[in-house]
Design an enzyme around this catalytic site. Structure first.
Site, PDB file in Angstrom:
ATOM      1  N   SER A  14     -10.833  -1.734 102.746  1.00 28.36           N
ATOM      2  CA  SER A  14     -10.111  -0.825 103.636  1.00 28.36           C
ATOM      3  C   SER A  14     -11.186  -0.058 104.403  1.00 28.36           C
ATOM      4  CB  SER A  14      -9.277   0.166 102.834  1.00 28.36           C
ATOM      5  OG  SER A  14      -8.380  -0.530 102.016  1.00 28.36           O
ATOM      6  N   SER A 254     -18.120   7.663  96.279  1.00 30.87           N
ATOM      7  CA  SER A 254     -17.051   7.653  97.270  1.00 30.87           C
ATOM      8  C   SER A 254     -17.680   7.504  98.643  1.00 30.87           C
ATOM      9  CB  SER A 254     -16.228   8.931  97.199  1.00 30.87           C
ATOM     10  OG  SER A 254     -16.860   9.934  97.957  1.00 30.87           O
ATOM     11  N   LYS A 255     -16.819   7.205  99.615  1.00 31.64           N
ATOM     12  CA  LYS A 255     -17.342   7.003 100.968  1.00 31.64           C
ATOM     13  C   LYS A 255     -17.920   8.297 101.521  1.00 31.64           C
ATOM     14  CE  LYS A 255     -14.695   2.947 101.991  1.00 31.64           C
ATOM     15  NZ  LYS A 255     -13.362   2.460 102.235  1.00 31.64           N
ATOM     16  N   ARG A 256     -17.520   9.418 100.926  1.00 32.40           N
ATOM     17  CA  ARG A 256     -18.064  10.693 101.397  1.00 32.40           C
ATOM     18  C   ARG A 256     -19.457  10.937 100.835  1.00 32.40           C
ATOM     19  NH1 ARG A 256     -12.782  11.306 100.791  1.00 32.40           N
ATOM     20  NH2 ARG A 256     -12.940  11.774  98.594  1.00 32.40           N
ATOM     21  N   ASP A 257     -19.839  10.116  99.874  1.00 36.76           N
ATOM     22  CA  ASP A 257     -21.128  10.242  99.221  1.00 36.76           C
ATOM     23  C   ASP A 257     -22.197   9.656 100.125  1.00 36.76           C
ATOM     24  OD1 ASP A 257     -22.305  11.109  96.939  1.00 36.76           O
ATOM     25  OD2 ASP A 257     -21.101   9.834  95.639  1.00 36.76           O
TER      26      ASP A 257
END
Ligand code: GLU
Length: 317
Positions: A14, A254-257
């Site tokens: 995704s 996470s993608k925010r990482d």
């Protein structure tokens, strides 16, 4: 249905941001699992939520896979016989299968808000979601119509009181009672978008996918999906769930990482260095030396891959 026979794996990302190490690990193992059996790999873009997953992220993701040596054999921009490979372009196909369940009166409108559900103190599922308590299941058609005039409903499928058991190719036996442990689940959201659970089943079946490799966070979705395969008369793939990759301090990636996103990794490492380090943490190589995915095919074996969550060693990335 597509597929020239033989093993067919897939990546189903995704693209709501740049890939992180956990996503890469999943792609690497999906690719190796299929290639080690002489199979091929499809890239399907899971952009059901088209706003969160703009096409430019999907394009970047494809470029990143190619850079890593993990380009798919079919799907994505290149297309192929089972296309389109973007879920945002497959609503008509999902509708066909949704209608099969609706025609059997298995689907009903649900007006519960997220807040109501969480306030209902219903039991929680293995994936942390609330087991739907069935609030709207028995709603009379007139009452449903009155509610629908004020608020668009989501659409749930009614699941039976039935135990669904399967053997994961990596994590072993898993079972769940659909009504007790999962509850009626959403097939179509209030905004008309078909839900992941339906889309993933329809797509993997129509695209001829024979094995699904993905994170263990989706293990608890598998019984629901196996039930949908059966009810829709579609062939189910084999499943391999991967332990989650955790940061050195034990947090989930996470993608925010930012640190673990491909953007930052690319600035510091070559593709071979990233693949070599990932292969090492996945138990496929004794040391984190650079290598190409192709070099890992001959010795790939699921038995080498840990079954518990993998904590990245301090300083490895
Ligand atoms: N699109 C999902 C994700 O990126 C994966 C779905 C699947 O592999 O079944 O987490």
């Amino acid at each position: 249905m597509s597929g020239a026979g033989g093993v067919c794996g897939r990546y189903a990302p995704s693209p709501s941001g740049r890939m992180h190490l956990g996503n890469l690990c999943c792609c690497l193992l999906a690719w190796l699992s299929a290639k080690s059996k002489g199979g091929r790999v499809i890239l399907r873009i899971e952009d059901l939520d088209a706003e969160r997953c703009p096409r430019r992220f999907a394009d970047l993701l494809e470029d990143d896979l190619a850079w890593l040596g993990l380009a798919a054999d079919e799907g994505g921009r290149a297309g192929g016989p089972a296309g389109p490979y973007y879920q945002s372009e497959r609503a008509e196909i999902y509708k066909h299968y949704y209608d099969i369940l609706a025609a059997r009166s298995l689907v009903y409108p649900c007006f519960c808000s997220r807040n109501q559900l969480h306030a209902a103190s219903a039991p929680h599922r293995a994936d942390g979601q609330v087991v739907y308590p069935g609030t709207c299941r028995g709603l009379a058609p007139a009452a449903a119509a009155a509610k629908a005039a004020r608020r668009a409903p989501a659409w749930r499928v009614q699941v039976p009181e039935e135990e669904i058991a399967f053997t994961d190719g990596h994590l072993g036996p898993y079972r769940e009672n659909l009504a007790r442990d999962c509850g009626d689940f959403i097939l179509r959201r209030a905004d008309g978008v078909f839900a992941y659970q339906l889309a993933v089943v329809v797509d993997d079946a129509l695209m001829g996918v024979t094995e699904v490799v993905r994170g263990a966070d989706l293990l608890a979705s598998t019984p629901r999906q196996l039930w949908l395969y059966r009810e829709l008369g579609l062939p189910a793939p084999r499943f391999y769930h991967l332990p989650l990759l955790l940061a050195a301090d034990g947090r989930r990636l996470s993608k925010r990482d930012g640190d673990q996103s491909l953007e930052n990794l690319q600035a510091r490492y070559t593709a071979e260095e990233i693949i070599g380090r990932l292969a090492f943490v996945c138990g496929l190589r004794p040391a984190p030396d650079p290598c190409r995915p192709q070099e890992l095919v001959a010795d790939f074996d699921w038995d080498k891959v840990p079954t518990q969550d993998i904590r990245l060693p301090e300083g490895l990335f």
